[in-house]
Design a protein around this motif. Structure first.
Motif, short mmCIF file in Angstrom:
data_model
loop_
_atom_site.label_atom_id
_atom_site.label_comp_id
_atom_site.label_asym_id
_atom_site.label_seq_id
_atom_site.Cartn_x
_atom_site.Cartn_y
_atom_site.Cartn_z
N ARG A 94 -21.80 49.46 73.84
CA ARG A 94 -20.43 49.74 73.43
C ARG A 94 -20.24 49.23 72.01
NH1 ARG A 94 -15.41 47.59 77.10
NH2 ARG A 94 -13.78 48.99 76.34
N PRO A 95 -19.88 50.10 71.05
CA PRO A 95 -19.80 49.66 69.66
C PRO A 95 -18.49 48.96 69.34
CG PRO A 95 -19.39 52.01 69.81
CD PRO A 95 -19.71 51.55 71.20
N ALA A 96 -18.58 47.96 68.50
CA ALA A 96 -17.41 47.28 67.94
C ALA A 96 -17.55 47.28 66.43
CB ALA A 96 -17.31 45.86 68.46
N LEU A 97 -16.47 47.56 65.73
CA LEU A 97 -16.48 47.59 64.27
C LEU A 97 -15.89 46.28 63.76
CD1 LEU A 97 -17.19 49.34 61.83
CD2 LEU A 97 -14.86 50.25 61.91
N GLU A 98 -16.66 45.53 62.96
CA GLU A 98 -16.24 44.22 62.47
C GLU A 98 -16.31 44.18 60.96
OE1 GLU A 98 -17.42 39.65 63.55
OE2 GLU A 98 -19.00 40.94 62.74
N GLY A 99 -15.31 43.57 60.33
CA GLY A 99 -15.32 43.42 58.89
C GLY A 99 -14.26 42.42 58.45
N VAL A 100 -14.24 42.13 57.17
CA VAL A 100 -13.28 41.20 56.58
C VAL A 100 -12.53 41.92 55.48
CG1 VAL A 100 -12.98 39.03 55.35
CG2 VAL A 100 -14.73 39.22 57.13
N LEU A 101 -11.19 41.90 55.56
CA LEU A 101 -10.36 42.56 54.56
C LEU A 101 -10.28 41.71 53.29
CD1 LEU A 101 -7.40 43.83 56.79
CD2 LEU A 101 -9.55 44.98 56.22
N PRO A 102 -9.87 42.30 52.18
CA PRO A 102 -9.75 41.53 50.93
C PRO A 102 -8.84 40.31 51.05
CG PRO A 102 -9.66 43.87 50.45
CD PRO A 102 -9.65 43.75 51.95
N CYS A 103 -7.85 40.33 51.95
CA CYS A 103 -6.94 39.20 52.11
C CYS A 103 -7.57 38.07 52.91
CB CYS A 103 -5.65 39.65 52.78
SG CYS A 103 -5.85 40.25 54.47
#
Length: 536
Positions: A94-103
């Motif tokens: 099951r895929p999960a999308l993870e990231g960090v925004l500029p803030c």
């Protein structure tokens, strides 16, 4: 409407109206700041994260750091190779999308088509361990304040809006994390995201609202710990764990508006938060919706925290009043892999009988306290040498001598995680509890949900401990709790009085039956005087 209510009930799990808790660490607290009643009334319903009676700090525990030079990366990227969404689905993941925004906000988006509901969890990496010494209970009280609203939201609007469109909202406060949790019909997803995008902005410093929130915090339940706080702090080398995080001292009510605003900015900021969204929509689309709502915030680096690897205890032993038997306490790394391994290890030890050379009734008892950021493993030894009985079993597990039982316990732990992953809100909570290992600001990446929740970490046999759980293999890495030398209640070898004074047992006079006069005790015969005794 009935079908929608049923869907939300299923998404909530067994306890309708409150999110099921993934572990004993943090029971969620639900509150309605607009409830009628005078200021200082209790928040309606709810438990709060596990806390226990206050205990003095361990003398040998050094001051713990609150910031670090590098962000934790305990759950290694090597365990979760970079894959695209199609590759993960093709592999049955099951895929999960993870990231960090500029803030600085960390974002996790997962698709869930099981029910027409959306779950949104905002987890802030602040907890009761971060309370200043002069203001114990600050973070717990601030969590209530942030739950109530801000300058853009009237007091209680965040909760009222979720409830008005058929959802539920709650809050959980732990030693190292505060979570704001919500579940609502999928059609209201945009409104849920709007609320979380506004929650930490322009916080209110209204003294009237602060006083009312202190009333709710004062009435909150104080959960119990499996050990005294002194031992918890010594095991983690963290003095911030030694106080009562639910306390509401007078100093909190005396905070002026400027000081209140500074404390909120210090502990509640998007750069130290994670936003998890679980809904029946493509992860990329969910991520884009979140990104759009935070695009106006100024760019800033994500807050960096201390390493989450479990430390060595501050001392080899700690004297605890009224301690019975020898108990060994290990700090468990708060990664998903380490916690699920500790859970399986504990179940295995509890089912192991006497070993060769031990008395037939020799047993050990294990308890895993699954606090989100400061978990503990407690093992109480048996027999004439408790340390040896525990060490023998730990070495047996490490050598593969208990593979059959460990595999059974590992399967139970995996099944538990799989059940939680099947419910949208519980899945969002599990993902929010995971350790941040995502990339810095830039393009997000896909990861397998099973690796983020720890379900895939045990492998087929499950006997190999993850690197961050290596300290659980030896009693030399544990803190031993012993009774003080002058404590007569200590076991083994209790020091009991040689001639105990018998307790006076009062004589019980039966109550008279209906219609009968009460029977009185006969008066004792008077003691004769010396003259009467001589005449007799």
């Amino acid at each position: 409407m009935r079908a929608l209510s049923l869907a939300i009930t299923l998404a909530l799990g067994p306890a309708a109206g409150a999110p099921a808790d993934p572990g004993p660490s943090e029971p969620a607290t639900a509150a309605d700041p607009e409830a009628s009643g005078p200021e200082g009334d209790a928040a309606p319903e709810g438990d709060a994260a596990p806390e226990a009676e206050t205990a003095p700090e361990a003398e040998t525990a050094p001051e713990a750091e609150t910031e670090a030079e590098t962000e934790s990366d305990d759950e290694a990227d090597a365990a979760t190779p970079l894959l695209d969404e199609a590759a993960l689905i093709a592999a049955g993941e099951r895929p999960a999308l993870e990231g960090v925004l500029p803030c600085g906000l960390r974002v996790i988006a997962v698709r869930d088509d099981s029910l027409p509901v959306a779950s949104v969890v905002l987890a802030v990496e602040s907890g009761t361990r971060d309370d200043p010494k002069e203001l114990p209970g600050l973070v717990h009280a601030l969590a209530y304040h942030m739950l109530a609203g801000n300058r853009e939201l009237r007091p209680g609007q965040a909760l009222a809006d979720v409830q008005d469109f058929g959802g539920v909202a709650s809050m959980a406060v732990g030693a190292g994390q505060v979570r704001f949790e919500s579940l609502a019909p999928y059609a209201q997803l945009d409104r849920l995201l709007d609320l979380e995008a506004e929650r930490l902005r322009a916080p209110s410093t209204s003294r009237r609202m602060w006083t009312k929130m202190l009333g709710y915090a004062r009435r909150d339940a104080r959960p119990r710990l499996p050990v005294v706080r002194e031992a918890w702090a010594a095991a983690w080398r963290d003095p911030g764990l030694a106080h009562d995080g639910r306390e509401v001292p007078k100093a909190l009510s005396e905070l002026v508006e400027g000081a209140l605003g500074a404390k909120i900015a210090q502990h509640f900021d998007y750069a130290r938060a994670t936003l998890v969204v679980v809904a029946p929509e493509a992860p990329a689309d969910l991520y884009a919706k979140v990104e759009q709502r935070f695009a106006d915030l100024p760019a800033r680096p994500r807050a960096k925290f201390t390493s989450t690897a479990a430390p060595s205890p501050s001392s080899a032993s700690l004297a605890v009043q009224r301690q019975k038997g020898d108990t060994f306490v290990w700090p468990v790394a708060p990664t998903s892999a380490a916690k699920i391994y500790a859970e399986a290890l504990c179940g295995t030890l509890n089912r192991m009988g006497a070993q060769p050379g031990e008395a037939k009734n020799t047993r050990v008892r294990c308890n895993f306290y699954e606090e989100v950021r400061r978990p503990l493993l407690l093992i109480r030894g048996g027999g004439s040498d408790p340390r040896a009985s525990i060490q023998t079993r730990l070495e047996l597990v490490a050598a593969g001598g208990a593979d059959a039982e460990f595999a059974k316990q590992a399967e139970r732990a995996r099944a538990k995680r799989l059940e939680l992953e099947a419910r949208p809100l519980d899945l969002a909570i599990l993902l929010a509890q995971g350790i941040a290992r995502g990339p810095g600001v830039g393009a997000p990446r896909y990861l397998a949900v099973s690796s983020m929740t720890g379900r895939a970490s045990l492998g087929d046999s499950g006997k190999t401990a993850p690197a961050e759980a290596g300290n659980l293999a030896s009693t030399a890495q544990a803190l031993q709790l012993v009774a003080p030398a002058n404590d007569p209640s200590a076991k083994p070898g209790n020091a009991r009085p040689t001639n105990p004074t018998p307790r006076a047992v009062p004589r019980v006079v039966p109550a008279p039956k209906l219609g009968e006069a009460a029977k009185s005790e006969p008066a004792p015969a008077p003691t004769p005087s010396a003259e009467e005794a001589e005449q007799r």
